[in-house]
Design a protein around this motif. Structure first.
Motif, mmCIF file in Angstrom:
data_model
loop_
_atom_site.group_PDB
_atom_site.id
_atom_site.type_symbol
_atom_site.label_atom_id
_atom_site.label_comp_id
_atom_site.label_asym_id
_atom_site.label_seq_id
_atom_site.Cartn_x
_atom_site.Cartn_y
_atom_site.Cartn_z
ATOM 1 N N ASN A 159 -29.596 42.407 12.241
ATOM 2 C CA ASN A 159 -29.670 42.406 13.309
ATOM 3 C C ASN A 159 -31.224 41.857 13.843
ATOM 4 O O ASN A 159 -31.635 40.787 14.373
ATOM 5 N N LEU A 160 -32.554 42.868 13.328
ATOM 6 C CA LEU A 160 -33.961 42.669 13.438
ATOM 7 C C LEU A 160 -34.323 41.709 13.259
ATOM 8 O O LEU A 160 -35.123 41.076 14.137
ATOM 9 N N LEU A 161 -33.916 40.995 11.859
ATOM 10 C CA LEU A 161 -34.700 40.594 11.132
ATOM 11 C C LEU A 161 -33.846 38.646 11.594
ATOM 12 O O LEU A 161 -34.674 37.957 10.699
ATOM 13 N N LEU A 162 -32.848 38.645 11.653
ATOM 14 C CA LEU A 162 -32.049 37.334 11.577
ATOM 15 C C LEU A 162 -31.737 37.053 12.815
ATOM 16 O O LEU A 162 -31.642 36.182 13.392
ATOM 17 N N LEU A 163 -30.851 37.650 13.496
ATOM 18 C CA LEU A 163 -30.033 37.745 15.036
ATOM 19 C C LEU A 163 -30.547 37.539 15.869
ATOM 20 O O LEU A 163 -30.899 36.186 16.338
ATOM 21 N N ILE A 164 -31.456 38.550 15.896
ATOM 22 C CA ILE A 164 -32.489 38.262 17.321
ATOM 23 C C ILE A 164 -33.452 37.487 16.889
ATOM 24 O O ILE A 164 -33.694 35.957 18.207
ATOM 25 N N PRO A 165 -33.981 37.281 16.214
ATOM 26 C CA PRO A 165 -35.429 35.587 16.522
ATOM 27 C C PRO A 165 -34.125 34.565 16.044
ATOM 28 O O PRO A 165 -35.140 33.378 16.721
ATOM 29 N N GLY A 166 -33.257 35.011 14.959
ATOM 30 C CA GLY A 166 -32.054 33.061 15.142
ATOM 31 C C GLY A 166 -31.318 32.556 15.864
ATOM 32 O O GLY A 166 -31.386 31.317 16.101
ATOM 33 N N PHE A 167 -31.151 34.035 16.929
ATOM 34 C CA PHE A 167 -30.177 33.223 17.873
ATOM 35 C C PHE A 167 -30.675 33.738 19.181
ATOM 36 O O PHE A 167 -30.608 32.693 19.870
ATOM 37 N N LEU A 168 -30.917 35.238 19.273
ATOM 38 C CA LEU A 168 -31.373 35.988 20.919
ATOM 39 C C LEU A 168 -32.278 35.013 21.308
ATOM 40 O O LEU A 168 -32.441 34.382 22.534
ATOM 41 N N ARG A 169 -33.442 35.055 20.337
ATOM 42 C CA ARG A 169 -34.934 33.713 20.984
ATOM 43 C C ARG A 169 -34.482 32.360 21.163
ATOM 44 O O ARG A 169 -34.742 32.209 22.021
ATOM 45 N N ARG A 170 -33.486 32.277 20.457
ATOM 46 C CA ARG A 170 -33.341 30.326 20.651
ATOM 47 C C ARG A 170 -32.712 30.236 21.356
ATOM 48 O O ARG A 170 -32.242 29.232 21.644
ATOM 49 N N GLU A 171 -31.869 31.408 22.268
ATOM 50 C CA GLU A 171 -31.176 30.790 23.062
ATOM 51 C C GLU A 171 -29.653 30.471 22.681
ATOM 52 O O GLU A 171 -28.884 29.860 23.947
ATOM 53 N N LYS A 172 -29.103 31.003 21.448
ATOM 54 C CA LYS A 172 -27.909 30.426 21.473
ATOM 55 C C LYS A 172 -27.153 32.192 21.638
ATOM 56 O O LYS A 172 -27.012 32.582 20.435
ATOM 57 N N TYR A 173 -26.897 32.306 22.814
ATOM 58 C CA TYR A 173 -26.617 34.156 23.203
ATOM 59 C C TYR A 173 -24.496 33.895 22.359
ATOM 60 O O TYR A 173 -24.863 34.942 21.921
ATOM 61 N N PHE A 174 -24.526 32.516 22.361
ATOM 62 C CA PHE A 174 -22.392 32.834 21.422
ATOM 63 C C PHE A 174 -22.775 33.345 20.029
ATOM 64 O O PHE A 174 -22.133 34.278 19.886
#
Length: 356
Positions: A63-78
């Motif tokens: 979650n910390l290394l892949l999901l948050i920087p890869g999707f959440l911070r790039r506003e790919k919320y879905f």
């Protein structure tokens, strides 16, 4: 020595490795006491708690290394939400797999029966994923706050530097010119000489001592402008028609110093001191509802219209920069050059939230 220790302590406190280590140490401490059936901890409690953390650690760092920087911070919320749910369930099933199969290889001397169903494991995993997500976002938030703080400090230093540069640009030539005018009055033994000397003294006192803050009393700034205009009248005598009107409530208002004077100086430089023909300088300053409005116009002498560009210059560009820095979205500035006239319209919201 003390300074070095403070630096070491500061770096230690800000260490991300230390933050993660403390989090998992605290997690281990809480869970081992939660899982233990007896007051005194045994070796099997340590082994069981360590095995239980395998799935949690893997899921948290995915979650910390892949999901948050890869999707959440790039506003790919879905995409983040979908992957988050997948990891959430994966942690629970990985935990079940750990105690069903991996424990035989990792800790062959122990026999474990996990007493938690999938529903319970999902509760553990959502707590860890949710908590670490919030901690990561708060870490980013604090980083943004620190960046904004440094940006504010940089803007403050920039504004101070610009103010000093502007003041140094005003001092020499203005003082020299007015001393010449006072010298001429003194030679004539004019009764007005003490009055003008006092005005020049007040003006210089403000420039040197009373205008060092980023915001000063509007009343003092207006008094400075008035003294400046009266001294310019002395210099121009009857060759330039100088008129000004200042109205409104000045008490209790604050303003950044030297925002108006460069425009006024500019009007004399390009209009009131050329002495080719009848020059006009017309200034009005109105303060109403915590808003200042300045309108200034000066004539452009016919003989020099092709040579003069009253819009540019160090002082004007300096003021534009200070207005953008100190009154962002709280001011309007319009410069206009006609064939025989240059005009300025400046509006400032005075009682805005001052950042410095």
């Amino acid at each position: 020595m003390i300074h070095q220790l403070k630096n070491i302590l500061s770096r230690t406190i800000q260490s991300r490795f230390l933050h993660h280590l403390l989090f998992w140490v605290l997690s281990f401490y809480v869970l081992i006491h939660y899982f233990s059936y007896e007051e005194k901890l045994s070796k099997i409690d340590y082994v069981y708690t360590a095995l239980f953390h395998i799935s949690l650690v893997i899921g948290v760092y995915i979650n910390l290394l892949l999901l948050i920087p890869g999707f959440l911070r790039r506003e790919k919320y879905f995409l983040f939400l979908v992957c988050f749910i997948v990891v959430w369930f994966a942690i629970a099933y990985l935990n079940e797999f750990t105690f069903g199969y991996l424990s035989d290889y990792i800790a062959p001397d122990y026999f474990f029966i996990s007493s938690y169903e999938i529903a319970d494991l999902l509760k553990f995993s959502i707590v860890y994923l949710g908590l670490t997500t919030l901690l990561k976002l708060s870490e980013s938030w604090f980083a943004v706050i620190e960046t904004e703080k440094k940006l504010v400090e940089m803007k403050q230093k920039q504004s101070e530097t610009e103010l000093l540069a502007l003041k140094s640009n005003i001092h020499p030539h203005f003082l020299f010119n007015n001393l010449n005018s006072l010298y001429a009055l003194a030679r004539k033994k004019s009764d007005e000489t003490p009055h003008y000397i006092l005005q020049l003294s007040d003006l210089m006192r403000y420039m040197i001592y009373e205008s060092n803050d980023l915001y000063v009393d509007l009343e003092k700034e207006i008094a400075y402008i008035t003294n400046y205009l009266e001294l310019q009248k002395l210099r121009c005598k009857n060759k330039t028609k100088i008129q000004y009107l200042i109205e409104g409530e000045l008490d209790g208002q604050k303003i950044a110093p030297f925002l108006m004077i460069p425009f006024i100086e500019n009007s004399f430089k390009h209009g009131g001191l050329n002495q080719f023909d009848r020059d006009i300088i017309d200034l009005s300053i109105r303060i109403e509802n915590a808003k200042l409005e300045m309108n200034l116009r000066n004539s452009i002498p016919k003989q020099s219209r092709k040579e003069i560009d009253p819009i540019g210059g160090f002082g004007i560009e300096n003021v534009k920069s200070r207005l953008d820095s100190l009154y962002p979205n709280k001011h309007e500035l319009h410069l206009s050059k006609q064939e025989d006239e240059f005009s300025i319209a400046l509006k400032i919201e005075l009682n805005h939230e001052q950042k410095y």
